[in-house]
Design an enzyme around this catalytic site. Structure first.
Site, PDB file in Angstrom:
ATOM      1  N   SER A 140     -51.033   8.949  33.204  1.00 56.56           N
ATOM      2  CA  SER A 140     -52.130   8.527  34.073  1.00 56.56           C
ATOM      3  C   SER A 140     -52.479   9.699  34.975  1.00 56.56           C
ATOM      4  O   SER A 140     -51.626  10.543  35.268  1.00 56.56           O
ATOM      5  CB  SER A 140     -51.703   7.329  34.929  1.00 56.56           C
ATOM      6  N   TYR A 153     -45.730   2.887  40.779  1.00 54.71           N
ATOM      7  CA  TYR A 153     -46.489   3.146  39.556  1.00 54.71           C
ATOM      8  C   TYR A 153     -46.785   4.639  39.411  1.00 54.71           C
ATOM      9  O   TYR A 153     -46.539   5.240  38.355  1.00 54.71           O
ATOM     10  CB  TYR A 153     -47.800   2.352  39.580  1.00 54.71           C
TER      11      TYR A 153
END
EC number: 1.1.1.1
Length: 256
Positions: A140, A153
């Site tokens: 990501s 995360y």
């Protein structure tokens, strides 16, 4: 080195998710031989849709939770390798975005990816007589610069980038190449609603979606382009419908 997906066997972990499903649709258009999808929840309609897009490609589903012990992953891979004989690409795509679930976020986003990778090395590692292979890990853009309201995360995604870069450097030893694809904010169910760490920002999803995003299909198309470009060690940014190789800044070197 450019890579053609025609007649190749691909394992896609979490290939039925938001970006995952759109990427699976793009993959079958490339005339794969086999697309093996490992996911937690079966979706017969999605499998049928993938098969209908290109009936020449064999699409197979196996239930798989990346948080299982590594021995169970190895057992499943033995079944797959026994059936296909060879596997060319492993895509690790499992991920959750919920900083209330700290242990599960780490288990799914990072530990599961490491364990699945470690398990397939039993079959690919050239030191064991294996043929080598290609690992594509989904990270990501938060692995570059965190969304600080979801530090758990973001931390797992930074770990994925670092782990994968190490795999790439080990390619001369193992015969296994690796790279990351790192999507920016993409319009999927994953980002419509999620929890920040300790509720530091209750409106984090809404605030993110107020900024420019990309459709899942555009991300999927660039995802497959990155696979075809097949650059060992590449850190791909898939943001705002573009594909860009990130040049990582080195601040320290172990010297070994």
């Amino acid at each position: 080195m450019a890579f053609t997906l025609t007649n190749k066997n691909v394992i896609f972990v979490a290939g039925l998710g938001g970006i995952g499903l759109d990427t699976s649709k793009e993959l079958v258009k490339r005339d794969l031989k086999n697309l093996v999808i490992l996911d937690r929840i079966e979706n017969p309609a999605a499998i049928a849709e993938l098969q209908a897009i290109n009936p020449k490609v064999t699409v197979t589903f196996y239930p798989y939770d990346v948080t299982v012990p590594i021995a169970e992953t190895t057992k499943l891979l033995k079944t797959i390798f026994a059936k296909l004989k060879t596997v060319d690409v492993l895509i690790n795509g499992a991920g959750i975005l919920d900083d209330h679930q700290i242990e599960r976020t780490i288990a799914v986003n990072y530990t599961g990816l490491v364990n699945t990778t470690t398990a397939i090395l039993d079959f690919w590692d050239k030191r064991k007589g294996g043929p080598g292979g290609i690992i594509c890990n989904i990270g990501s853009v938060t692995g570059f610069n965190a969304i600080y309201q979801v530090p758990v995360y973001s931390g797992t995604k930074a770990a994925v980038v670092n782990f994968t870069s190490s795999l790439a450097k080990l390619a001369p030893i193992t015969g296994v190449t690796a790279y990351t694809v790192n999507p920016g904010i993409t319009r999927t169910t994953l980002v419509h609603k999620f929890n920040s760490w300790l509720d530091v920002e209750p409106q984090v999803a809404e605030k993110l979606l107020a900024h420019p995003t990309q459709p899942s299909l555009a991300c999927a198309e660039n995802f497959v382009k990155a696979i075809e470009l097949n650059q060992n060690g590449a850190i791909w940014k898939l943001d705002l419908s573009t594909l860009e190789a990130i040049q990582w800044t080195k601040h320290w070197d172990s010297g070994i």
